[in-house]
Design a protein around this motif. Sequence first.
Motif, mmCIF file in Angstrom:
data_model
loop_
_atom_site.group_PDB
_atom_site.id
_atom_site.type_symbol
_atom_site.label_atom_id
_atom_site.label_comp_id
_atom_site.label_asym_id
_atom_site.label_seq_id
_atom_site.Cartn_x
_atom_site.Cartn_y
_atom_site.Cartn_z
ATOM 1 N N UNK A 19 40.665 27.143 42.740
ATOM 2 C CA UNK A 19 40.348 28.449 42.500
ATOM 3 C C UNK A 19 40.530 29.302 43.836
ATOM 4 N N UNK A 20 40.332 28.757 44.884
ATOM 5 C CA UNK A 20 40.409 29.192 46.086
ATOM 6 C C UNK A 20 41.887 29.417 46.517
ATOM 7 N N UNK A 21 42.650 28.515 46.017
ATOM 8 C CA UNK A 21 44.059 28.448 46.300
ATOM 9 C C UNK A 21 44.719 29.687 45.448
ATOM 10 N N UNK A 27 45.799 37.429 44.846
ATOM 11 C CA UNK A 27 45.189 38.513 45.439
ATOM 12 C C UNK A 27 46.444 39.238 46.163
ATOM 13 N N UNK A 28 46.938 38.403 47.023
ATOM 14 C CA UNK A 28 47.875 38.986 47.811
ATOM 15 C C UNK A 28 49.129 39.504 47.181
ATOM 16 N N UNK A 82 49.194 20.782 40.417
ATOM 17 C CA UNK A 82 49.471 20.913 39.036
ATOM 18 C C UNK A 82 48.517 22.032 38.322
ATOM 19 N N UNK A 83 47.405 22.024 38.563
ATOM 20 C CA UNK A 83 46.466 23.187 38.059
ATOM 21 C C UNK A 83 46.850 24.485 38.591
ATOM 22 N N UNK A 84 47.305 24.878 39.869
ATOM 23 C CA UNK A 84 47.710 25.781 40.223
ATOM 24 C C UNK A 84 48.997 26.437 39.700
ATOM 25 N N UNK A 136 38.597 36.732 37.602
ATOM 26 C CA UNK A 136 39.875 35.938 37.675
ATOM 27 C C UNK A 136 39.365 34.385 38.109
ATOM 28 N N UNK A 137 38.623 34.186 39.083
ATOM 29 C CA UNK A 137 37.996 33.088 39.579
ATOM 30 C C UNK A 137 37.265 32.445 38.482
ATOM 31 N N UNK A 138 36.333 33.014 37.824
ATOM 32 C CA UNK A 138 35.847 32.415 36.846
ATOM 33 C C UNK A 138 36.780 31.510 35.683
#
Length: 209
Positions: A19-21, A27-28, A82-84, A136-138
């Motif tokens: 989520x952080x990545x 966002x950027x 992989x999730x990213x 989006x984070x959720x």
Amino acid sequence: VTPFLKYMRNSTVLAISTTVIVIIVATLGARSLTRFKYPGREALARAVLFTYLLPSVVLIIPLYFLMIGAGLGNTLASLVIAYTTFALPYALWLLRSFMAGIPDALESAAMVDGASRMQAFVDVILPQALPGIVSTALFTAILAWNEYLYALVLVNSDDVRPLTTGVMSMLVTSFNIEWSLLMAASVMMSVPLIFVFIFLQKYLTRGFG
């Protein structure tokens, strides 16, 4: 540490890291796609959405060999990467719509008052986009928490299994399936997400509004 708590710890690390990545990059990237004009911007946005439409099974074999070649096989880092790959395209597209609704005049006014572009982005744009960022984070956290296929293929060590594959390895064998325990474990897996939803409910409703 009991196996269930170990798997929950792994899932928590995966969900938070992914989520952080994803949120930082999305966002950027979303701000770039809405604020700046450059050749191929719309084509790039459509390409991002197209990558999300690709089935996960199409990418899993190349990702597997990529992780093995990079020396990341059977690690939590391989799952985060992989999730990213499948969470970032949709997160970028979703945040793009939120960023598009923020007037550019707000950033321009902040820069006229002496703020740098980065200061204007952090102090003006991010607060306006916060509901969308939280939503989006959720979404990203839920994807990472519930993902099963990549976890099944990319890791086979009991120390790095997340809840989805760890619980299955404990309760489903070649000779027996512990249905009652499997259902109880499924409910327990949902509890952390329920608390997160309760805590961030106001941001979530504003983001969908």
